[in-house]
Design a protein around this motif. Structure first.
Motif, mmCIF file in Angstrom:
data_model
loop_
_atom_site.group_PDB
_atom_site.id
_atom_site.type_symbol
_atom_site.label_atom_id
_atom_site.label_comp_id
_atom_site.label_asym_id
_atom_site.label_seq_id
_atom_site.Cartn_x
_atom_site.Cartn_y
_atom_site.Cartn_z
ATOM 1 N N PRO A 65 0.829 -1.211 0.000
ATOM 2 C CA PRO A 65 0.000 0.000 0.000
ATOM 3 C C PRO A 65 0.861 1.257 0.000
ATOM 4 C CG PRO A 65 -0.064 -1.069 2.151
ATOM 5 C CD PRO A 65 0.676 -1.994 1.237
ATOM 6 N N ILE A 66 0.359 2.299 -0.650
ATOM 7 C CA ILE A 66 1.126 3.533 -0.827
ATOM 8 C C ILE A 66 0.898 4.521 0.307
ATOM 9 C CG2 ILE A 66 1.389 5.580 -2.298
ATOM 10 C CD1 ILE A 66 0.709 3.808 -4.682
ATOM 11 N N ASN A 67 -0.346 4.689 0.730
ATOM 12 C CA ASN A 67 -0.705 5.793 1.626
ATOM 13 C C ASN A 67 -0.656 5.439 3.108
ATOM 14 O OD1 ASN A 67 -1.125 7.380 -0.610
ATOM 15 N ND2 ASN A 67 -3.310 6.945 -0.715
ATOM 16 N N CYS A 68 -0.117 4.283 3.432
ATOM 17 C CA CYS A 68 -0.007 3.929 4.851
ATOM 18 C C CYS A 68 1.150 2.964 5.022
ATOM 19 C CB CYS A 68 -1.309 3.292 5.355
ATOM 20 S SG CYS A 68 -1.618 1.631 4.705
ATOM 21 N N SER A 69 1.590 2.821 6.258
ATOM 22 C CA SER A 69 2.575 1.807 6.597
ATOM 23 C C SER A 69 1.817 0.564 7.040
ATOM 24 C CB SER A 69 3.481 2.300 7.726
ATOM 25 O OG SER A 69 4.415 1.310 8.083
ATOM 26 N N PRO A 70 1.845 -0.513 6.256
ATOM 27 C CA PRO A 70 1.002 -1.673 6.567
ATOM 28 C C PRO A 70 1.393 -2.316 7.894
ATOM 29 C CG PRO A 70 2.579 -2.209 4.847
ATOM 30 C CD PRO A 70 2.679 -0.734 5.069
ATOM 31 N N LYS A 71 0.391 -2.743 8.622
ATOM 32 C CA LYS A 71 0.644 -3.375 9.914
ATOM 33 C C LYS A 71 1.243 -4.757 9.749
ATOM 34 C CE LYS A 71 -1.523 -4.348 14.375
ATOM 35 N NZ LYS A 71 -2.759 -4.249 15.190
ATOM 36 N N TRP A 72 0.844 -5.474 8.675
ATOM 37 C CA TRP A 72 1.267 -6.854 8.498
ATOM 38 C C TRP A 72 1.787 -7.089 7.085
ATOM 39 C CZ3 TRP A 72 1.481 -8.709 13.116
ATOM 40 C CH2 TRP A 72 0.469 -8.455 14.059
ATOM 41 N N LYS A 73 2.779 -7.968 6.992
ATOM 42 C CA LYS A 73 3.236 -8.505 5.716
ATOM 43 C C LYS A 73 2.820 -9.969 5.662
ATOM 44 C CE LYS A 73 7.563 -7.249 6.273
ATOM 45 N NZ LYS A 73 9.013 -7.048 5.999
ATOM 46 N N TYR A 156 -7.410 -10.915 6.906
ATOM 47 C CA TYR A 156 -6.289 -11.803 6.645
ATOM 48 C C TYR A 156 -4.995 -11.303 7.273
ATOM 49 C CZ TYR A 156 -8.462 -15.171 3.431
ATOM 50 O OH TYR A 156 -9.218 -16.199 2.882
ATOM 51 N N GLY A 157 -5.060 -10.387 8.206
ATOM 52 C CA GLY A 157 -3.877 -9.964 8.939
ATOM 53 C C GLY A 157 -3.415 -11.039 9.901
#
Length: 292
Positions: A65-73, A156-157
């Motif tokens: 995602p571009i507009n946020c820092s994702p919580k999970w990979k 799905y996190g």
């Protein structure tokens, strides 16, 4: 449906990435899989134009995602053979759902490249080990190719893992096949997988491996999470050919599963170097697995 008007640009990017991959694999400095960190760092670079839903797309079905820092990979591992009609349906629903959940995710299809009986759990081991070459994922979602989620709120996190994602299947009137069912779609963290020595390599044919994985998790003292309600319902795509034959020895193997847990799994798996190929919606990992 996933890429809209950018589909031709995506195809060009995937072709370019496969050319780089082939060059890297024959290069003496980079062809060693033990140092394959270059997969993400040098080959899979985000395209200049973001995709719709404000995501960077990396060839091979990798999304950031571009507009946020994702919580999970999240790495989605799909054990696979000869189900391309199912795969297209699953990805058409799964990818937009995970984008709505603002996850960083990768789709890996682990393809059994021989005509031996299908070994789902061994392919899961291969998928986990090969995904380590890409990035440090927080969790791994093991996903049958014919199980399609029905609600985008089915998150799905990597929370509450190990987790069984399914509360009911349409073929059982949106109930489970049996109370201890752990098949279809399940999620584990890297620590979960290491603690149970991965997945059993001895189940050739249909059935048994999910029950042993559940026994391994219970033996390791890991609590299984499963949410109730229609948010976690799945439809099973009908098969158009004969399913894999049931494994006759599965009940005997289950009885002895505790004795094998430390010696059967990640600790003893051996397989030839798999063949990588990037596709627009997934990374295909083709592997010729053999009985150990």
């Amino acid at each position: 449906m996933i890429f809209g008007p950018l589909v031709e640009e995506v195809r060009t990017a995937v072709k370019r990435a496969n050319e780089k991959l082939r060059w890297k694999l024959v290069n003496s400095d980079t062809g060693n899989k033990a140092v394959a960190h270059w997969l993400f760092n040098e080959i899979l670079q985000p395209e200049e134009k973001p995709m719709k839903n404000r995501y960077w797309f990396l060839p091979g079905g990798h999304w950031i995602p571009i507009n946020c820092s994702p919580k999970w990979k999240v790495a989605v591992l799909i054990p696979f053979r000869d189900r391309f009609d199912h795969l297209t349906i699953l990805l058409r629903y799964l990818i937009p759902m995970m984008q709505k959940q603002l996850l960083q995710f990768s789709i890996f299809v682990i393809e059994q490249a021989n005509q031996d009986l299908f070994n789902r759990a061994m392919l899961m081991n291969v998928g986990y080990l090969e995904a380590l070459n890409f990035t440090d994922y927080d969790c791994y979602v093991i996903h049958d190719v014919d199980n399609v989620p029905l609600d985008d709120r089915n998150y799905y996190g990597c929370t509450d893992m190990p987790r069984h994602f399914i509360s009911g299947l349409d073929k059982f009137n949106y109930t489970l096949r049996y109370g201890g069912y752990f098949g279809g779609v399940s999620g584990l963290t890297k620590d979960n997988i290491i603690r149970i020595n991965g997945f059993p390599n001895v189940y050739w044919g249909w059935g048994g491996e999910d029950d042993e994985i559940l026994k391994r998790l219970n033996s390791a003292g890991l609590h299984i999470t499963r949410y109730a309600g229609p948010v976690y319902h799945y439809d099973v795509i009908k098969h158009h050919h004969t399913s894999a034959p049931k494994m006759k020895e599965r009940f005997d193997l289950l009885l002895k599963s505790h004795d094998r847990q430390k010696t059967d799994g990640l600790s003893n798996i051996v397989y030839h170097n798999p063949v990588y190929e990037f596709h627009p919606l997934y990374t295909n990992i083709s592997v010729d697995i053999r009985r150990i």
